[in-house]
Structures are given as C-alpha cells and as structure tokens.
Scaffold this motif. Structure first.
Motif, PDB file in Angstrom:
ATOM      1  N   ILE A 185       0.854  -1.197   0.000  1.00 19.40           N
ATOM      2  CA  ILE A 185       0.000   0.000   0.000  1.00 19.40           C
ATOM      3  C   ILE A 185       0.886   1.242   0.000  1.00 19.40           C
ATOM      4  CG2 ILE A 185      -1.778   1.269   1.322  1.00 19.40           C
ATOM      5  CD1 ILE A 185      -2.900  -1.401   0.579  1.00 19.40           C
ATOM      6  N   ASP A 186       0.571   2.203  -0.854  1.00 24.59           N
ATOM      7  CA  ASP A 186       1.305   3.472  -0.855  1.00 24.59           C
ATOM      8  C   ASP A 186       0.862   4.284   0.365  1.00 24.59           C
ATOM      9  OD1 ASP A 186       2.209   6.020  -1.215  1.00 24.59           O
ATOM     10  OD2 ASP A 186       1.044   6.419  -3.037  1.00 24.59           O
ATOM     11  N   ALA A 187       1.764   4.431   1.344  1.00 24.66           N
ATOM     12  CA  ALA A 187       1.378   5.056   2.618  1.00 24.66           C
ATOM     13  C   ALA A 187       1.577   6.573   2.613  1.00 24.66           C
ATOM     14  CB  ALA A 187       2.143   4.414   3.773  1.00 24.66           C
ATOM     15  N   GLY A 190      -3.517   9.837   2.525  1.00 25.77           N
ATOM     16  CA  GLY A 190      -4.114  10.131   3.832  1.00 25.77           C
ATOM     17  C   GLY A 190      -4.603   8.843   4.486  1.00 25.77           C
ATOM     18  N   LYS A 191      -4.876   8.904   5.796  1.00 30.97           N
ATOM     19  CA  LYS A 191      -5.193   7.657   6.516  1.00 30.97           C
ATOM     20  C   LYS A 191      -6.497   7.012   6.052  1.00 30.97           C
ATOM     21  CE  LYS A 191      -6.807   9.971  10.685  1.00 30.97           C
ATOM     22  NZ  LYS A 191      -8.007   9.796  11.307  1.00 30.97           N
ATOM     23  N   GLN A 196      -9.158   2.632   2.932  1.00 32.77           N
ATOM     24  CA  GLN A 196     -10.000   2.245   1.803  1.00 32.77           C
ATOM     25  C   GLN A 196      -9.305   1.224   0.916  1.00 32.77           C
ATOM     26  OE1 GLN A 196     -12.958   3.055   2.554  1.00 32.77           O
ATOM     27  NE2 GLN A 196     -13.342   1.627   0.878  1.00 32.77           N
ATOM     28  N   LYS A 197      -8.022   1.485   0.626  1.00 30.78           N
ATOM     29  CA  LYS A 197      -7.237   0.550  -0.211  1.00 30.78           C
ATOM     30  C   LYS A 197      -7.141  -0.828   0.447  1.00 30.78           C
ATOM     31  CE  LYS A 197      -5.381   2.215  -4.079  1.00 30.78           C
ATOM     32  NZ  LYS A 197      -6.661   2.589  -4.646  1.00 30.78           N
ATOM     33  N   VAL A 198      -6.876  -0.831   1.746  1.00 32.65           N
ATOM     34  CA  VAL A 198      -6.746  -2.106   2.462  1.00 32.65           C
ATOM     35  C   VAL A 198      -8.075  -2.870   2.405  1.00 32.65           C
ATOM     36  CG1 VAL A 198      -6.420  -3.116   4.774  1.00 32.65           C
ATOM     37  CG2 VAL A 198      -4.894  -1.302   3.979  1.00 32.65           C
ATOM     38  N   VAL A 199      -9.162  -2.136   2.623  1.00 37.33           N
ATOM     39  CA  VAL A 199     -10.493  -2.743   2.611  1.00 37.33           C
ATOM     40  C   VAL A 199     -10.783  -3.368   1.237  1.00 37.33           C
ATOM     41  CG1 VAL A 199     -12.961  -2.164   2.684  1.00 37.33           C
ATOM     42  CG2 VAL A 199     -11.420  -1.297   4.449  1.00 37.33           C
ATOM     43  N   GLU A 200     -10.450  -2.619   0.174  1.00 35.20           N
ATOM     44  CA  GLU A 200     -10.662  -3.128  -1.192  1.00 35.20           C
ATOM     45  C   GLU A 200      -9.842  -4.389  -1.447  1.00 35.20           C
ATOM     46  OE1 GLU A 200     -10.882   1.205  -3.116  1.00 35.20           O
ATOM     47  OE2 GLU A 200      -9.621  -0.206  -4.243  1.00 35.20           O
ATOM     48  N   ARG A 201      -8.546  -4.301  -1.103  1.00 35.58           N
ATOM     49  CA  ARG A 201      -7.651  -5.425  -1.413  1.00 35.58           C
ATOM     50  C   ARG A 201      -8.002  -6.671  -0.597  1.00 35.58           C
ATOM     51  NH1 ARG A 201      -2.599  -3.868  -3.550  1.00 35.58           N
ATOM     52  NH2 ARG A 201      -2.229  -6.104  -3.724  1.00 35.58           N
ATOM     53  N   MET A 202      -8.469  -6.455   0.651  1.00 30.54           N
ATOM     54  CA  MET A 202      -8.805  -7.614   1.489  1.00 30.54           C
ATOM     55  C   MET A 202     -10.274  -7.996   1.383  1.00 30.54           C
ATOM     56  SD  MET A 202      -6.669  -7.080   5.013  1.00 30.54           S
ATOM     57  CE  MET A 202      -7.502  -8.468   5.737  1.00 30.54           C
ATOM     58  N   LYS A 203     -11.030  -7.203   0.620  1.00 32.68           N
ATOM     59  CA  LYS A 203     -12.475  -7.437   0.453  1.00 32.68           C
ATOM     60  C   LYS A 203     -13.180  -7.513   1.818  1.00 32.68           C
ATOM     61  CE  LYS A 203     -11.932  -9.947  -3.927  1.00 32.68           C
ATOM     62  NZ  LYS A 203     -10.443 -10.051  -3.946  1.00 32.68           N
ATOM     63  N   LEU A 204     -12.912  -6.532   2.663  1.00 40.54           N
ATOM     64  CA  LEU A 204     -13.505  -6.529   4.008  1.00 40.54           C
ATOM     65  C   LEU A 204     -14.896  -5.925   3.989  1.00 40.54           C
ATOM     66  CD1 LEU A 204     -10.458  -5.228   6.097  1.00 40.54           C
ATOM     67  CD2 LEU A 204     -11.338  -7.568   6.016  1.00 40.54           C
TER      68      LEU A 204
END
Ligand code: ADP
Length: 211
Positions: A185-187, A190-191, A196-204
């Motif tokens: 993830i490009d950190a 903004g937080k 959002q990116k993490v949620v998309e990639r992990m399908k949470l």
C-alpha cells in the motif's frame, strides 16, 4: 520474577484448535508509516482485534526493556515471541486479528508461522505500508510533539530504529511476497484513503456495530 520467566509460563499448545478462523494479518512498514493508525481503524470499523507489540513493551516496567526501547534497538527474538504468545492467547482466533509490530525479523516471521500452524491457523495477509524514510521521519517528529513518545524525541534513537528496520525488518517484504501474502500500500496517502485501499484489497465488510 525475571521478565523471561514470566512469559515462559504460557503454553499455547494446550489450546483447543478452533473450527474456523478470521483474517489474521500482520502490518509492516518503517517507523512512522502508520501501522498503529491503520490497526486502530480496522479495530473500530472492521471488528479486528489488535496487538501492538510496541504498546505492550512500552507499558512494561522492566528496566532492561525500557533501555532497549530508549536505544532504538530491537527486543531479542526469543523474549519477543513469548510476549506475543501471551498476548495472542488472550484473543479469539475466530475473529479478525491484526498484529502491529510483529514480526520484525525473519526469525520472528518463521516462529509466527509455526505458532499459528500448531494452533491450526494461518496468516491471511501481510500489509506493507510503503513510505520514503524522509517522509516517515517528518511524521515521527510531529508525533513526538503530539504523543510525547520518548523513542520519537531523540534523533539517535530514531536513526537506530530506521537502521534496524532496514537491516532486519525490510527483508520481510520479500519473505511475504514469496508466499503471495503481501499487499503493498502506498502510505503517502491520507489515513482514510489507506484504509480504503486495504479494505478493497482484502475485500472486508464493514462491521455492524448494532449486532
Ligand atoms: P515504530 O513502528 O514506530 O518504530 P513500535 O511502537 O512498533 O514503533 O515499537 C517500538 C519499539 O518496541 C521498537 O523500537 C522495539 O524496541 C520494540 N519492539 C516492538 N515490536 C518488536 C518486535 N517484534 N521485535 C523486537 N522489538 C520490538
């Protein structure tokens, strides 16, 4: 009782294996990359349980541990594993779990795999918060003013933490890429965008707080 003795009393192998598991993820990235912030967001919005080994160690009254943190050194792997096991034992592995600050060495990563394996569990993902060191150092300076963490205030300690990260922790990026668990993830975002990116990639799915 010595701190090592204290953690030796915990025996994970006595646990009954769970029928199912939630997501078990580790979060990697240089000091100041936002591992703690992301972990707290996942805890509040996506039902994750959170272990921050840094927070656990900072709360310890043990003088030797205090000195290690003040120098920016890493806590020895064997002690660290005992601390992690003790904290992990408190959690419900059928829930989602995020480990923040562990593993920090290849040895810790192998020990984590073996600990989870013995419990009939497995790691789902390794989240890597990628951030240039100069940006990370600026964030740490700001955090020192806001949170007053002692290991954020001294430039020699900060530099030592980055050196330890570069030499011992960064190789984990490759380690988890090889096992296809890495989510990069490009950190610099903004937080909320990072979350959002993490949620998309992990399908949470967002936790329903009314349940
Ligand atoms: P940051 O990611 O901002 O450097 P943390 O709060 O995760 O800070 O950790 C603070 C300190 O706690 C580290 O510099 C180190 O001394 C110790 N520590 C935390 N986790 C580990 C670990 N897994 N192995 C060894 N030392 C650790």
């Amino acid at each position: 009782m010595s701190v090592i003795k204290k953690f030796e009393q915990f025996n994970l192998e006595e646990r009954v294996l769970p029928d199912s598991q939630g997501e078990i993820v580790v979060v990697l990235g240089p000091p100041g990359s936002g591992k703690g912030t992301l972990s707290k967001q996942l805890k509040s919005d996506y039902n994750f349980e959170h272990i921050s080994t840094g927070d656990v160690i900072r709360k310890s009254e043990d003088e030797d541990l205090k000195k290690i943190i003040a120098r920016g050194d890493l806590v020895p792997d064997d002690l660290m594993l005992k601390i992690l096991k003790k904290e992990f034992k408190k959690l419900d592995p059928t829930k989602n779990i995020i480990l923040d600050g562990f593993p920090r060495t290849i040895k810790q990563a192998n020990e984590l795999d073996s600990m989870l394996g013995k419990m009939g569990l497995g790691l789902s993902h390794a989240l890597f918060l990628k951030l240039p060191y100069d940006v990370a150092k600026e964030r740490i300076k700001r955090r020192a003013e806001i949170e007053g963490r002692k290991d954020d205030a001294d430039i020699n300690t900060i530099n030592k933490r980055f050196k330890e990260y570069e030499e011992k922790t960064f190789p984990l990026v490759d380690f988890y890429a090889k096992s296809r668990k890495l989510i990069k993830i490009d950190a610099e975002m903004g937080k909320d965008e990072i979350l959002q990116k993490v949620v998309e990639r992990m399908k949470l799915k967002k936790a329903n707080k009314n349940l």
